[in-house]
Design a protein around this motif. Structure first.
Motif, PDB file in Angstrom:
ATOM      1  N   SER A 221       0.735  -0.989   0.180  1.00 25.99           N
ATOM      2  CA  SER A 221      -0.299   0.156   0.059  1.00 25.99           C
ATOM      3  C   SER A 221       0.643   1.368   0.100  1.00 25.99           C
ATOM      4  N   GLY A 222       0.288   2.214  -1.114  1.00 29.50           N
ATOM      5  CA  GLY A 222       1.686   3.730  -1.131  1.00 29.50           C
ATOM      6  C   GLY A 222       0.935   4.267  -0.151  1.00 29.50           C
ATOM      7  N   GLU A 223       1.886   4.904   0.722  1.00 33.30           N
ATOM      8  CA  GLU A 223       0.760   5.557   1.568  1.00 33.30           C
ATOM      9  C   GLU A 223       2.330   6.740   2.128  1.00 33.30           C
ATOM     10  N   GLN A 224       1.176   8.230   3.082  1.00 33.02           N
ATOM     11  CA  GLN A 224       2.063   9.574   2.516  1.00 33.02           C
ATOM     12  C   GLN A 224       3.998   9.455   3.723  1.00 33.02           C
TER      13      GLN A 224
ATOM     14  N   CYS B  18       8.568   5.311  -6.753  1.00 33.34           N
ATOM     15  CA  CYS B  18       6.932   6.016  -6.596  1.00 33.34           C
ATOM     16  C   CYS B  18       7.323   7.287  -7.747  1.00 33.34           C
ATOM     17  N   ALA B  19       6.781   6.698  -9.426  1.00 33.83           N
ATOM     18  CA  ALA B  19       6.552   6.578 -10.003  1.00 33.83           C
ATOM     19  C   ALA B  19       4.927   7.828 -10.639  1.00 33.83           C
ATOM     20  N   GLU B  20       4.869   8.726  -9.622  1.00 36.30           N
ATOM     21  CA  GLU B  20       3.327   9.297  -9.712  1.00 36.30           C
ATOM     22  C   GLU B  20       3.871  10.403  -8.593  1.00 36.30           C
ATOM     23  N   TYR B  21       3.323  11.649  -8.918  1.00 32.68           N
ATOM     24  CA  TYR B  21       3.702  12.863  -8.400  1.00 32.68           C
ATOM     25  C   TYR B  21       2.655  13.064  -7.664  1.00 32.68           C
ATOM     26  N   CYS B  22       2.967  12.694  -5.673  1.00 35.83           N
ATOM     27  CA  CYS B  22       1.323  12.385  -5.165  1.00 35.83           C
ATOM     28  C   CYS B  22       1.488  13.018  -3.579  1.00 35.83           C
ATOM     29  N   GLY B  23       2.828  14.300  -3.724  1.00 33.14           N
ATOM     30  CA  GLY B  23       2.881  15.226  -3.040  1.00 33.14           C
ATOM     31  C   GLY B  23       3.822  15.436  -2.646  1.00 33.14           C
ATOM     32  N   ALA B  24       3.770  16.256  -1.045  1.00 32.34           N
ATOM     33  CA  ALA B  24       5.347  17.393  -1.004  1.00 32.34           C
ATOM     34  C   ALA B  24       6.781  16.343  -1.129  1.00 32.34           C
ATOM     35  N   SER B  25       5.854  14.725  -0.471  1.00 33.93           N
ATOM     36  CA  SER B  25       7.394  13.814  -0.581  1.00 33.93           C
ATOM     37  C   SER B  25       7.737  12.896  -1.187  1.00 33.93           C
TER      38      SER B  25
ATOM     39  N   ARG C  52      18.441   8.484  15.133  1.00 33.71           N
ATOM     40  CA  ARG C  52      18.596   9.269  15.816  1.00 33.71           C
ATOM     41  C   ARG C  52      17.513  10.683  15.345  1.00 33.71           C
ATOM     42  N   ARG C  53      18.297  10.243  13.679  1.00 32.59           N
ATOM     43  CA  ARG C  53      18.199  11.869  13.479  1.00 32.59           C
ATOM     44  C   ARG C  53      16.859  11.890  12.396  1.00 32.59           C
ATOM     45  N   TRP C  54      16.508  10.645  12.094  1.00 32.03           N
ATOM     46  CA  TRP C  54      14.865  10.370  11.967  1.00 32.03           C
ATOM     47  C   TRP C  54      14.066  10.422  12.845  1.00 32.03           C
ATOM     48  N   ILE C  55      13.715  10.333  14.769  1.00 36.00           N
ATOM     49  CA  ILE C  55      13.837  10.648  15.230  1.00 36.00           C
ATOM     50  C   ILE C  55      13.633  12.378  16.025  1.00 36.00           C
ATOM     51  N   THR C  56      14.819  12.821  15.492  1.00 37.06           N
ATOM     52  CA  THR C  56      14.455  14.089  16.312  1.00 37.06           C
ATOM     53  C   THR C  56      14.384  15.666  14.896  1.00 37.06           C
ATOM     54  N   GLU C  57      14.574  15.010  13.379  1.00 39.48           N
ATOM     55  CA  GLU C  57      14.450  16.168  12.376  1.00 39.48           C
ATOM     56  C   GLU C  57      13.558  15.493  11.620  1.00 39.48           C
ATOM     57  N   THR C  58      12.554  14.719  11.991  1.00 45.29           N
ATOM     58  CA  THR C  58      11.475  14.154  11.340  1.00 45.29           C
ATOM     59  C   THR C  58      11.012  14.880  10.700  1.00 45.29           C
ATOM     60  N   GLU C  59      10.072  16.164  10.597  1.00 43.78           N
ATOM     61  CA  GLU C  59       9.479  17.014   9.585  1.00 43.78           C
ATOM     62  C   GLU C  59      10.539  18.112   8.458  1.00 43.78           C
ATOM     63  N   ARG C  60      11.945  17.441   9.203  1.00 45.56           N
ATOM     64  CA  ARG C  60      12.627  18.346   8.194  1.00 45.56           C
ATOM     65  C   ARG C  60      13.117  17.793   7.292  1.00 45.56           C
ATOM     66  N   MET C  61      13.445  16.029   7.664  1.00 47.92           N
ATOM     67  CA  MET C  61      13.969  15.364   6.989  1.00 47.92           C
ATOM     68  C   MET C  61      12.963  14.847   5.538  1.00 47.92           C
ATOM     69  N   LYS C  62      11.843  15.207   6.016  1.00 48.69           N
ATOM     70  CA  LYS C  62      10.077  15.030   5.084  1.00 48.69           C
ATOM     71  C   LYS C  62       9.337  15.634   5.034  1.00 48.69           C
ATOM     72  N   PRO C  63       9.466  16.392   4.263  1.00 50.58           N
ATOM     73  CA  PRO C  63       7.820  17.734   4.297  1.00 50.58           C
ATOM     74  C   PRO C  63       6.487  16.671   4.111  1.00 50.58           C
ATOM     75  N   GLY C  64       5.943  16.698   5.285  1.00 50.24           N
ATOM     76  CA  GLY C  64       4.752  16.101   4.928  1.00 50.24           C
ATOM     77  C   GLY C  64       3.782  15.205   5.707  1.00 50.24           C
ATOM     78  N   VAL C  65       5.363  14.822   6.583  1.00 51.22           N
ATOM     79  CA  VAL C  65       5.047  13.932   7.131  1.00 51.22           C
ATOM     80  C   VAL C  65       4.461  13.414   8.315  1.00 51.22           C
ATOM     81  N   HIS C  66       3.644  12.598   8.294  1.00 49.81           N
ATOM     82  CA  HIS C  66       2.646  12.388   9.384  1.00 49.81           C
ATOM     83  C   HIS C  66       2.756  12.606  11.096  1.00 49.81           C
ATOM     84  N   MET C  67       3.959  11.930  11.094  1.00 42.92           N
ATOM     85  CA  MET C  67       4.258  11.894  12.438  1.00 42.92           C
ATOM     86  C   MET C  67       5.511  13.390  12.774  1.00 42.92           C
TER      87      MET C  67
END
Ligand code: CUA
Length: 353
Positions: A141-144, A221-228, A316-331
């Motif tokens: 399943s393709g999630e955001q 992902c080969a179809e534009y689906c949003g910010a990330s 560590r980087r992921w949980i510290t900078e989640t939104e910076r690493m992946k704009p629009g992420v739900h976490m």
């Protein structure tokens, strides 16, 4: 070949000027260099022209036939242009010109395109045919913006086992992917293995994949689906069947208990901070379904859908900078936690092998 035109000698009032073709710049060394560089770029873990699967081989074959045809047509057009420049405009060649225009301008393209159309349609029927009965089915399943992957339970359970952002398949087998999305349209593509297939909300699409050699590949992902959209990749590992079975058995097992103090503290912090509301770690109290299953997240090649290594530093980087690493992420980011807590969480996640 670069060409220039200049009036030739022998010009008379009742006779239009003859033109003579002169060489200006020899273009073939550039063309040869460009071709060499382009072909060298065809290899790699994310290349449809370096096939490691039956579907990709069919598509690459079509591509090379198209390139070959294009080169033949291009040479014919250049020769025709050369002939047009050289020939004299006067004379009674009306009939010849008319047949050339009808033959080369309408007849020839119709025949060429018809041949390619038949070739392409024949290929298409082969590409979209379902995998033989009894083939392993993997639901993705393709999630955001990540990939939820569900394998059949090797223990015979009916619910399957949830993984994320990594696909492993045995070499020499047929695998049927069942593709879907809960919200926006994505497109599932492993260039080295098969064609691409849209993941559309409200329906399940199928893609047959038949890997022909082992190796590490990259899916996108080969179809534009949003910010990330450009930040959702997945690793694909084609393994020997026995290695694959061992891997799947391990993935189906519950999480191992943390064996050192920082990881044990991390496990407690994971539940205290509510991570279990979105993530599952099988065998613990974390049973959330919104985000990726983390039971064996430390065993993956990468995290964050292909953007960070699955190391303590990566977590560590992921949980510290989640939104910076992946704009629009739900976490949300957890950068507000004290440094020792971040270290402990990273140690716990990396140890979930
Ligand atoms: Cu998902 Cu683009």
């Amino acid at each position: 070949m670069g060409i220039g035109i200049r009036p030739g000698p022998g010009r008379t009032p009742d006779r239009p000027p003859r033109v003579r073709v002169v060489r200006v710049i020899p273009a073939w060394p550039f063309a040869a260099g460009l071709t060499a560089v382009t072909i060298a770029g065809c290899a790699g873990a994310q290349s449809a022209l370096d096939p490691a699967g039956r579907g990709a081989a069919l598509v690459a074959n079509l591509f090379w036939w198209l390139v070959g045809g294009a080169i033949v047509v291009w040479i014919a057009v250049v020769l025709l242009a050369y002939w047009a420049i050289q020939s004299r405009p006067e004379g009674d060649g009306t009939r010849r010109r008319t047949s050339l225009i009808i033959g080369a301008g309408a007849g020839f393209p119709t025949v060429v395109l018809a041949v390619y159309l038949v070739f392409g349609l024949d290929l298409l029927s082969d590409l979209v045919a379902p995998a033989p009965g009894g083939s392993m089915g993997i639901a993705v399943s393709g999630e955001q913006w990540w990939w939820r992957v569900r394998y059949p339970d090797p223990g015979g359970g009916t619910s399957g086992i949830d993984l994320a952002n990594e696909v492993r398949i045995p070499v020499g087998s047929s695998v049927q992917f069942y593709l879907q999305s809960p919200d926006v349209i994505h497109s599932f593509w492993i260039p080295n293995l098969a064609g691409k297939m849209d993941m559309t909300p409200g329906r399940i699409t199928r893609l047959r994949v038949e890997p022909t050699r082992t190796g590490f590949f990259r899916g996108v992902c080969a179809e534009y689906c949003g910010a990330s959209h450009a930040l959702m990749m997945f690793d694909v590992v084609v393994m020997e069947p026995s290695d694959f079975r061992a891997w799947l058995d391990h993935q189906a097992s519950p999480a191992r208990s943390p064996s050192n103090e920082p990881a044990r503290r991390g496990a407690t912090l994971f539940l205290e901070n509510g991570c279990g509301a979105c993530h599952t770690v099988r065998g613990t109290g974390a049973e959330g379904k919104l985000g990726p299953d983390l039971t064996h997240v430390g065993s993956r090649l990468r995290i964050g859908a292909g953007i960070l290594p699955a190391s303590e530093a990566g977590f560590r980087r992921w949980i510290t900078e989640t939104e910076r690493m992946k704009p629009g992420v739900h976490m949300p980011s957890f950068g507000m936690l004290p440094e020792p807590d971040l270290d402990a969480l990273a140690a716990y996640l990396a140890a979930l092998e």
